[in-house]
Design a protein around this motif. Structure first.
Motif, mmCIF file in Angstrom:
data_model
loop_
_atom_site.group_PDB
_atom_site.id
_atom_site.type_symbol
_atom_site.label_atom_id
_atom_site.label_comp_id
_atom_site.label_asym_id
_atom_site.label_seq_id
_atom_site.Cartn_x
_atom_site.Cartn_y
_atom_site.Cartn_z
ATOM 1 N N VAL A 143 6.595 13.220 -3.172
ATOM 2 C CA VAL A 143 6.846 12.409 -1.968
ATOM 3 C C VAL A 143 5.938 12.845 -0.824
ATOM 4 C CG1 VAL A 143 8.817 13.869 -1.246
ATOM 5 C CG2 VAL A 143 8.641 11.528 -0.390
ATOM 6 N N VAL A 144 5.443 11.840 -0.124
ATOM 7 C CA VAL A 144 4.631 12.072 1.077
ATOM 8 C C VAL A 144 5.337 11.358 2.222
ATOM 9 C CG1 VAL A 144 2.378 11.656 2.171
ATOM 10 C CG2 VAL A 144 2.485 12.235 -0.265
ATOM 11 N N ASP A 145 5.521 12.030 3.319
ATOM 12 C CA ASP A 145 6.153 11.432 4.502
ATOM 13 C C ASP A 145 5.426 10.130 4.853
ATOM 14 O OD1 ASP A 145 7.621 12.682 7.401
ATOM 15 O OD2 ASP A 145 6.404 10.867 7.434
ATOM 16 N N GLU A 162 7.903 10.820 -15.166
ATOM 17 C CA GLU A 162 8.493 9.486 -15.289
ATOM 18 C C GLU A 162 8.202 8.725 -14.011
ATOM 19 O OE1 GLU A 162 12.504 10.721 -15.590
ATOM 20 O OE2 GLU A 162 11.995 11.851 -17.401
ATOM 21 N N CYS A 163 7.895 7.434 -14.142
ATOM 22 C CA CYS A 163 7.649 6.669 -12.921
ATOM 23 C C CYS A 163 7.940 5.193 -13.144
ATOM 24 C CB CYS A 163 6.210 6.853 -12.460
ATOM 25 S SG CYS A 163 5.001 6.037 -13.502
ATOM 26 N N LYS A 164 8.048 4.471 -12.040
ATOM 27 C CA LYS A 164 8.254 3.024 -12.118
ATOM 28 C C LYS A 164 6.944 2.357 -12.535
ATOM 29 C CE LYS A 164 12.111 2.714 -9.040
ATOM 30 N NZ LYS A 164 12.264 3.419 -7.770
ATOM 31 N N ARG A 198 1.151 8.853 4.711
ATOM 32 C CA ARG A 198 0.669 8.205 3.472
ATOM 33 C C ARG A 198 -0.720 7.632 3.664
ATOM 34 N NH1 ARG A 198 6.487 5.721 1.578
ATOM 35 N NH2 ARG A 198 7.440 7.776 1.498
ATOM 36 N N GLY A 199 -1.446 7.524 2.560
ATOM 37 C CA GLY A 199 -2.799 6.984 2.621
ATOM 38 C C GLY A 199 -3.827 8.022 3.049
ATOM 39 N N ARG A 200 -3.424 9.296 3.101
ATOM 40 C CA ARG A 200 -4.373 10.356 3.476
ATOM 41 C C ARG A 200 -4.704 11.237 2.272
ATOM 42 N NH1 ARG A 200 -2.111 12.482 9.288
ATOM 43 N NH2 ARG A 200 -3.360 14.282 8.732
ATOM 44 N N PRO A 236 -0.533 2.777 -12.555
ATOM 45 C CA PRO A 236 -1.972 2.946 -12.243
ATOM 46 C C PRO A 236 -2.247 4.211 -11.423
ATOM 47 C CG PRO A 236 -1.240 0.718 -11.707
ATOM 48 C CD PRO A 236 -0.012 1.497 -12.039
ATOM 49 N N PHE A 237 -1.329 4.526 -10.515
ATOM 50 C CA PHE A 237 -1.498 5.738 -9.689
ATOM 51 C C PHE A 237 -1.538 6.992 -10.570
ATOM 52 C CE2 PHE A 237 0.675 9.162 -7.169
ATOM 53 C CZ PHE A 237 -0.313 9.361 -6.220
ATOM 54 N N TYR A 238 -0.589 7.103 -11.527
ATOM 55 C CA TYR A 238 -0.526 8.311 -12.357
ATOM 56 C C TYR A 238 -1.577 8.318 -13.474
ATOM 57 C CZ TYR A 238 3.678 9.549 -9.814
ATOM 58 O OH TYR A 238 4.552 9.884 -8.816
HETATM 59 C C1 LIG Z 1 3.513 7.455 -4.136
HETATM 60 C C2 LIG Z 1 3.136 8.350 -2.952
HETATM 61 C C3 LIG Z 1 3.499 9.782 -3.302
HETATM 62 C C4 LIG Z 1 1.621 8.230 -2.707
HETATM 63 O O1 LIG Z 1 1.276 9.117 -1.671
HETATM 64 P P1 LIG Z 1 0.037 8.860 -0.675
HETATM 65 O O2 LIG Z 1 -0.281 10.156 -0.046
HETATM 66 O O3 LIG Z 1 0.316 7.712 0.225
HETATM 67 O O4 LIG Z 1 -1.069 8.436 -1.707
HETATM 68 P P2 LIG Z 1 -2.631 8.692 -1.590
HETATM 69 O O5 LIG Z 1 -3.093 8.550 -0.178
HETATM 70 O O6 LIG Z 1 -2.944 9.954 -2.280
HETATM 71 O O7 LIG Z 1 -3.163 7.428 -2.367
HETATM 72 C C5 LIG Z 1 -3.446 7.512 -3.700
HETATM 73 C C6 LIG Z 1 -3.889 6.219 -4.314
HETATM 74 O O8 LIG Z 1 -2.755 5.627 -4.946
HETATM 75 C C7 LIG Z 1 -2.509 4.357 -4.408
HETATM 76 N N1 LIG Z 1 -1.073 4.245 -4.177
HETATM 77 C C8 LIG Z 1 -0.345 4.918 -3.267
HETATM 78 N N2 LIG Z 1 0.941 4.534 -3.332
HETATM 79 C C9 LIG Z 1 1.029 3.617 -4.332
HETATM 80 C C10 LIG Z 1 2.083 2.849 -4.883
HETATM 81 N N3 LIG Z 1 3.341 2.924 -4.426
HETATM 82 N N4 LIG Z 1 1.787 2.034 -5.912
HETATM 83 C C11 LIG Z 1 0.527 1.932 -6.391
HETATM 84 N N5 LIG Z 1 -0.520 2.624 -5.896
HETATM 85 C C12 LIG Z 1 -0.259 3.448 -4.884
HETATM 86 C C13 LIG Z 1 -3.280 4.271 -3.116
HETATM 87 O O9 LIG Z 1 -3.695 2.939 -2.897
HETATM 88 C C14 LIG Z 1 -4.465 5.188 -3.382
HETATM 89 O O10 LIG Z 1 -5.464 4.513 -4.093
HETATM 90 P P3 LIG Z 1 -7.044 4.779 -3.808
HETATM 91 O O11 LIG Z 1 -7.296 6.236 -4.055
HETATM 92 O O12 LIG Z 1 -7.726 3.876 -4.786
HETATM 93 O O13 LIG Z 1 -7.235 4.388 -2.375
HETATM 94 C C15 LIG Z 1 3.848 7.891 -1.631
HETATM 95 O O14 LIG Z 1 3.614 6.519 -1.446
HETATM 96 C C16 LIG Z 1 5.342 8.158 -1.606
HETATM 97 O O15 LIG Z 1 5.782 9.245 -1.206
HETATM 98 N N6 LIG Z 1 6.150 7.156 -2.000
HETATM 99 C C17 LIG Z 1 7.612 7.284 -1.942
HETATM 100 C C18 LIG Z 1 8.140 8.207 -2.998
HETATM 101 C C19 LIG Z 1 7.686 7.825 -4.400
HETATM 102 O O16 LIG Z 1 7.720 6.650 -4.786
HETATM 103 N N7 LIG Z 1 7.265 8.852 -5.166
HETATM 104 C C20 LIG Z 1 6.839 8.684 -6.505
HETATM 105 C C21 LIG Z 1 8.016 8.782 -7.419
HETATM 106 S S1 LIG Z 1 7.565 8.440 -9.106
#
Ligand SMILES: CC(C)(COP(=O)(O)OP(=O)(O)OC[C@H]1O[C@@H](n2cnc3c(N)ncnc32)[C@H](O)[C@@H]1OP(=O)(O)O)[C@@H](O)C(=O)NCCC(=O)NCCS
Length: 200
Positions: free
Chosen positions: A138-140, A171-173, A144-146, A178-180
């Motif tokens: 989790v990121v506050d 595990e993730c939704k 996010r986006g950093r 694509p993120f993982y």
């Molecule tokens: C998911 C999460 C951890 C990403 O953190 P973040 O610091 O904003 O992500 P980053 O800045 O490192 O971005 C990483 C990349 O993933 C993408 N991304 C971020 N959140 C995403 C999401 N919810 N779905 C799909 N892609 C996502 C971004 O577009 C970025 O892509 P890029 O590198 O091509 O620009 C954050 O949105 C979060 O805390 N969400 C709520 C908790 C959660 O869902 N945790 C995951 C549980 S499985």
């Protein structure tokens, strides 16, 4: 800044509240440059996560730095008092080399603004090997986006290999697949995640 934290945690100058959950050297010694999977622009790393930010192991004092509030941006946490937090922290601390909860602190505000957990599950199979599980990323929302989500994932994934896991999973939704995937995680053929819930 990172060096200073390591010195302090090694000598335990700050007492119990600042004692790290796991040996900071495990984090310090990861080969980030040679092993990270994602791309970073601008470049950041575990030793330099951004201006004023510090990546480090969780410590007990993070209760007062908004750690519970941060987790509540991920899922339901409930009303956890200091005593309950301390008891859970102590039981994790007692499981040596098992809980690698890694946080990012904004040293300007003194708040924990990102977190991820690597759990090392010890096994008898595969010659007394261990399996890694990545949880609770989790990121506050103000941060996010950093690239911090990517950074935590990269760091915990590299760390899982370094601490001796023969595999690591999460595990993730659907929307986060694509993120993982960018960190080398794949859906395995003929493997299903099954779960029986006793509460939400
Ligand atoms: C998911 C999460 C951890 C990403 O953190 P973040 O610091 O904003 O992500 P980053 O800045 O490192 O971005 C990483 C990349 O993933 C993408 N991304 C971020 N959140 C995403 C999401 N919810 N779905 C799909 N892609 C996502 C971004 O577009 C970025 O892509 P890029 O590198 O091509 O620009 C954050 O949105 C979060 O805390 N969400 C709520 C908790 C959660 O869902 N945790 C995951 C549980 S499985």
């Amino acid at each position: 800044m990172y060096k200073k934290f390591l010195e302090m945690s090694n000598t335990h100058q700050n007492g119990n509240a600042e004692r790290p959950l796991y040996e900071p050297k495990v984090l310090q010694d990861i080969d980030f440059d040679g092993s990270h999977c994602s791309t970073y622009n601008p470049e950041i790393s575990h030793t330099n996560p951004g201006e004023g930010l510090l990546m480090r192991p969780l410590c007990r004092g993070d209760y007062d730095r908004g750690y519970i509030q941060l987790l509540s941006q991920l899922t339901t946490v409930g009303d956890i008092g200091q005593e309950e937090f301390d008891a859970r922290y102590s039981s994790m601390e007692a499981c040596l080399d098992s809980y690698y909860i890694t946080v990012v602190e904004d040293t300007c505000t003194g708040q924990v603004i990102a977190s991820g957990t690597l759990v090392k599950e010890q096994k008898f199979i595969h010659k007394c090997s261990a399996r890694g599980r990545i949880e609770d990323i989790v990121v506050d929302n103000k941060y996010r986006g950093r690239q911090l989500g990517k950074l935590i994932l990269d760091v915990l994934t590299i760390m899982s290999k370094k601490v001796g896991c023969y595999k690591v999973s999460l595990e993730c939704k659907d929307k986060l697949v694509p993120f993982y995937s960018q960190f080398g995680y794949k859906k395995e053929d003929e493997q299903n995640y099954m779960c029986r819930r006793y509460s939400d």
